[in-house]
Motif scaffolding. Sequence first.
Motif, PDB file in Angstrom:
ATOM      1  N   SER A  28      61.513 -55.862  15.815  1.00 57.62           N
ATOM      2  CA  SER A  28      60.588 -56.977  16.038  1.00 57.62           C
ATOM      3  C   SER A  28      61.369 -58.283  15.961  1.00 57.62           C
ATOM      4  N   SER A  31      57.831 -61.292  16.399  1.00 57.71           N
ATOM      5  CA  SER A  31      56.420 -60.984  16.201  1.00 57.71           C
ATOM      6  C   SER A  31      55.696 -62.071  15.414  1.00 57.71           C
ATOM      7  N   VAL A  32      56.373 -62.762  14.522  1.00 60.28           N
ATOM      8  CA  VAL A  32      55.739 -63.839  13.768  1.00 60.28           C
ATOM      9  C   VAL A  32      55.459 -65.018  14.695  1.00 60.28           C
ATOM     10  N   ARG A  37      50.701 -58.163  16.596  1.00 62.00           N
ATOM     11  CA  ARG A  37      50.397 -57.205  15.540  1.00 62.00           C
ATOM     12  C   ARG A  37      50.052 -55.876  16.213  1.00 62.00           C
ATOM     13  N   VAL A  59      62.057 -49.083  11.440  1.00 58.72           N
ATOM     14  CA  VAL A  59      61.489 -50.393  11.729  1.00 58.72           C
ATOM     15  C   VAL A  59      62.490 -51.436  11.268  1.00 58.72           C
ATOM     16  N   PRO A  61      62.702 -55.280  11.240  1.00 60.85           N
ATOM     17  CA  PRO A  61      62.205 -56.633  11.479  1.00 60.85           C
ATOM     18  C   PRO A  61      63.369 -57.600  11.617  1.00 60.85           C
ATOM     19  N   HIS A  62      63.180 -58.596  12.438  1.00 61.30           N
ATOM     20  CA  HIS A  62      64.238 -59.562  12.687  1.00 61.30           C
ATOM     21  C   HIS A  62      63.606 -60.922  12.870  1.00 61.30           C
ATOM     22  N   HIS A  63      64.239 -61.929  12.387  1.00 68.72           N
ATOM     23  CA  HIS A  63      63.724 -63.284  12.523  1.00 68.72           C
ATOM     24  C   HIS A  63      64.320 -63.950  13.756  1.00 68.72           C
TER      25      HIS A  63
END
Length: 84
Positions: A28, A31-32, A37, A59, A61-63
């Motif tokens: 991701s 996604s933020v 979602r 999973v 997550p990545h910023h």
Amino acid sequence: MERVAVDGTHTPLARELVCGLDTLIVISFDSVRTGQRADAHELNTLRHFLEVPGNLLVVAPHHNLGDDPEVEFRHHEDRTIPPD
């Protein structure tokens, strides 16, 4: 596969897409920022996928640091993938 392509096409995670896979990696990136979602159907797809013995879900997550490849490059300091 991109869940939401550049042209706005939405491809939700579905059983047909994971059929035959034994490993699924979800990354991701934004996604933020985009407010994405997983919906109930996608979560059910993942549950069904994980019910199969031996299947693996990763999973990651990545910023997002923005649109500047140089900033991203310096943040991660990955010398194997230089900025564009």
